[in-house]
Enzyme design. Structure first.
Site, mmCIF file in Angstrom:
data_model
loop_
_atom_site.group_PDB
_atom_site.id
_atom_site.type_symbol
_atom_site.label_atom_id
_atom_site.label_comp_id
_atom_site.label_asym_id
_atom_site.label_seq_id
_atom_site.Cartn_x
_atom_site.Cartn_y
_atom_site.Cartn_z
ATOM 1 N N GLY A 2 15.832 -11.404 8.907
ATOM 2 C CA GLY A 2 16.040 -12.527 7.983
ATOM 3 C C GLY A 2 16.302 -13.823 8.736
ATOM 4 N N TYR A 11 8.633 5.056 6.103
ATOM 5 C CA TYR A 11 9.198 3.956 5.298
ATOM 6 C C TYR A 11 9.370 4.412 3.849
ATOM 7 C CZ TYR A 11 9.147 -0.237 2.393
ATOM 8 O OH TYR A 11 9.427 -1.166 1.430
HETATM 9 N N1 UFG Z 1 -5.238 -6.039 4.956
HETATM 10 C C1 UFG Z 1 -6.353 -6.533 5.620
HETATM 11 N N2 UFG Z 1 -6.147 -7.392 6.661
HETATM 12 C C2 UFG Z 1 -4.893 -7.812 7.045
HETATM 13 C C3 UFG Z 1 -3.770 -7.305 6.342
HETATM 14 C C4 UFG Z 1 -3.982 -6.409 5.304
HETATM 15 O O1 UFG Z 1 -7.500 -6.190 5.313
HETATM 16 O O2 UFG Z 1 -4.780 -8.604 7.987
HETATM 17 C C5 UFG Z 1 -5.446 -5.133 3.806
HETATM 18 C C6 UFG Z 1 -4.716 -3.807 3.946
HETATM 19 O O3 UFG Z 1 -5.516 -2.886 4.629
HETATM 20 C C7 UFG Z 1 -4.495 -3.457 2.477
HETATM 21 C C8 UFG Z 1 -4.329 -4.806 1.779
HETATM 22 O O4 UFG Z 1 -4.893 -5.768 2.666
HETATM 23 O O5 UFG Z 1 -5.616 -2.837 1.961
HETATM 24 C C9 UFG Z 1 -2.879 -5.179 1.512
HETATM 25 O O6 UFG Z 1 -2.155 -4.969 2.728
HETATM 26 P P1 UFG Z 1 -0.648 -5.469 2.923
HETATM 27 O O7 UFG Z 1 -0.255 -5.108 4.323
HETATM 28 O O8 UFG Z 1 -0.537 -6.893 2.504
HETATM 29 O O9 UFG Z 1 0.172 -4.610 1.884
HETATM 30 P P2 UFG Z 1 0.226 -3.026 1.680
HETATM 31 O O10 UFG Z 1 -0.530 -2.735 0.418
HETATM 32 O O11 UFG Z 1 -0.117 -2.246 2.867
HETATM 33 O O12 UFG Z 1 1.784 -2.821 1.552
HETATM 34 C C10 UFG Z 1 2.520 -3.143 0.411
HETATM 35 C C11 UFG Z 1 3.907 -3.564 0.818
HETATM 36 C C12 UFG Z 1 4.624 -2.437 1.501
HETATM 37 C C13 UFG Z 1 4.653 -1.267 0.589
HETATM 38 C C14 UFG Z 1 3.255 -0.928 0.161
HETATM 39 C C15 UFG Z 1 3.267 0.145 -0.865
HETATM 40 O O13 UFG Z 1 3.793 -4.674 1.653
HETATM 41 O O14 UFG Z 1 5.929 -2.826 1.835
HETATM 42 O O15 UFG Z 1 2.607 -2.047 -0.414
HETATM 43 O O16 UFG Z 1 2.166 0.963 -0.662
HETATM 44 F F1 UFG Z 1 5.179 -0.203 1.215
#
Ligand code: UFG
Length: 315
Positions: free
Chosen positions: A36, A136
């Site tokens: 934070g 997580y």
């Molecule tokens: N992605 C990309 N490029 C990037 C980052 C992400 O293509 O640079 C894609 C990921 O593969 C995914 C989507 O964008 O398909 C969203 O990814 P995020 O990392 O933004 O979020 P997530 O869905 O992985 O994760 C979120 C929350 C987590 C939680 C999860 C629950 O951020 O804390 O949903 O499944 F655990």
């Protein structure tokens, strides 16, 4: 009410703390600043720099706890599982014991959609099986299990909110991670010039355009849900609610919207899938809408991205 907000110097915690101050609550923010930022603690809140294991005195006279402090990176949790179990489960158990010793009987817990793992159907209801695919999600699910037990055994009143993809900003409060893994901030960093391009993690998913679909919820709508959850804590009960905006957007759609909002071409480079990413994650928020009257207001992806962009670029 006198409220302790753990992790109130983080992204979601700071927005909730700001809304609680605005609603005339007495707010104490407890944060160890491991991820934070001290300047994210809202004016009007008291700041205690400490970890959740040392909440102790900060709980004196507190009516309820809103608990955000946690390690929250899926990838890191796979590499360092011990850190996630110790911090998220061990830390929360210490917090619950300290609450019990001081007679604090209400808690709103920041749980996660990662407790569900790969969903069987979409949108995901609270009754879906919980089969987390990473430490997580498993550590957060373990806390939910403990909350159910403590509600039954000790009369704790608990509400867990399971979020999907939080995005957007609330005034000056925005997403600021040292290691940024989330899609929207990474795309916007291309527009600010901090990154050359954004990677698209996989285009061979069983979705309309081949990229993953996610349910983006505005952080201010999420914060409103926490205030409703606080009012809904009933001693002896553990309630669980999913939170999303009910509409899924693909990675390609997110990038397109970011291009439109920023006016930047935002080069995208297609790469391989990221391990552990489910194809589609969309929440059913029907229960919290029905039972607590929650209604998300900033549901358009364009508005969510515009708020994140305004806070990031200072326009
Ligand atoms: N992605 C990309 N490029 C990037 C980052 C992400 O293509 O640079 C894609 C990921 O593969 C995914 C989507 O964008 O398909 C969203 O990814 P995020 O990392 O933004 O979020 P997530 O869905 O992985 O994760 C979120 C929350 C987590 C939680 C999860 C629950 O951020 O804390 O949903 O499944 F655990």
């Amino acid at each position: 009410m006198r409220l302790l907000v753990t992790g109130g110097a983080g992204y979601v915690g700071s927005v909730v703390a700001a809304q609680l101050v605005a609603a005339d609550h007495e707010v104490i923010v407890l944060d160890d600043l491991s991820t934070g930022h001290a300047d994210a603690v809202p004016d009007g809140a008291t700041f205690v720099e400490a970890s959740i294991e040392d909440a102790g005195q900060a709980l004196d006279g507190v009516d309820a706890v809103l608990h955000f402090a946690a390690k929250s990176l899926v990838g890191e949790s796979v590499e360092k599982p011990g850190r996630y179990w110790a911090n998220n489960l061990g830390g929360t158990l210490a917090l619950l014991e300290a609450m019990h010793e001081r007679g604090v009987r209400k808690i709103v817990f920041s749980s996660t959609a990662a407790t569900y793992g790969e969903p069987e159907s979409s949108p995901i209801p609270e009754s879906a099986p919980t089969r987390p695919t990473n430490p997580y999600g498993a550590s957060k699910l373990a806390v939910d299990t403990a909350l159910t037990a403590f509600a039954g055994l000790r009369g704790l009143g608990a509400v867990s909110l399971r979020y999907f993809n939080v995005a957007g900003a609330y005034g000056r409060y925005r997403e600021r991670h040292t290691v940024e893994t989330h899609l929207i901030p990474n795309v916007l960093k291309v527009a600010t010039g901090e990154r050359e391009s954004v990677s698209v993690f996989g285009t061979d998913y069983p979705t309309p355009d081949g990229t993953c679909v996610r349910d983006y919820i505005h952080v201010a709508d999420l914060a409103t849900a926490h205030l409703l959850a606080l009012g809904a804590c009933r001693e002896g009960e553990h309630q669980i609610f999913n939170l999303g905006n009910g509409t899924g957007f693909s990675v390609r759609e997110v990038i397109e919207v970011c291009r439109a909002v920023t006016g930047h071409e935002i080069p995208a480079v297609v790469g391989p899938r990221r391990a552990g990413d489910p194809a589609v994650l969309v929440a059913s928020s029907e229960r919290i809408q029905r039972e607590l009257g929650w209604k998300p207001e900033r549901t358009e992806l364009r508005d969510i991205v515009a708020d994140a962009w305004e806070a990031l670029s200072g326009i």
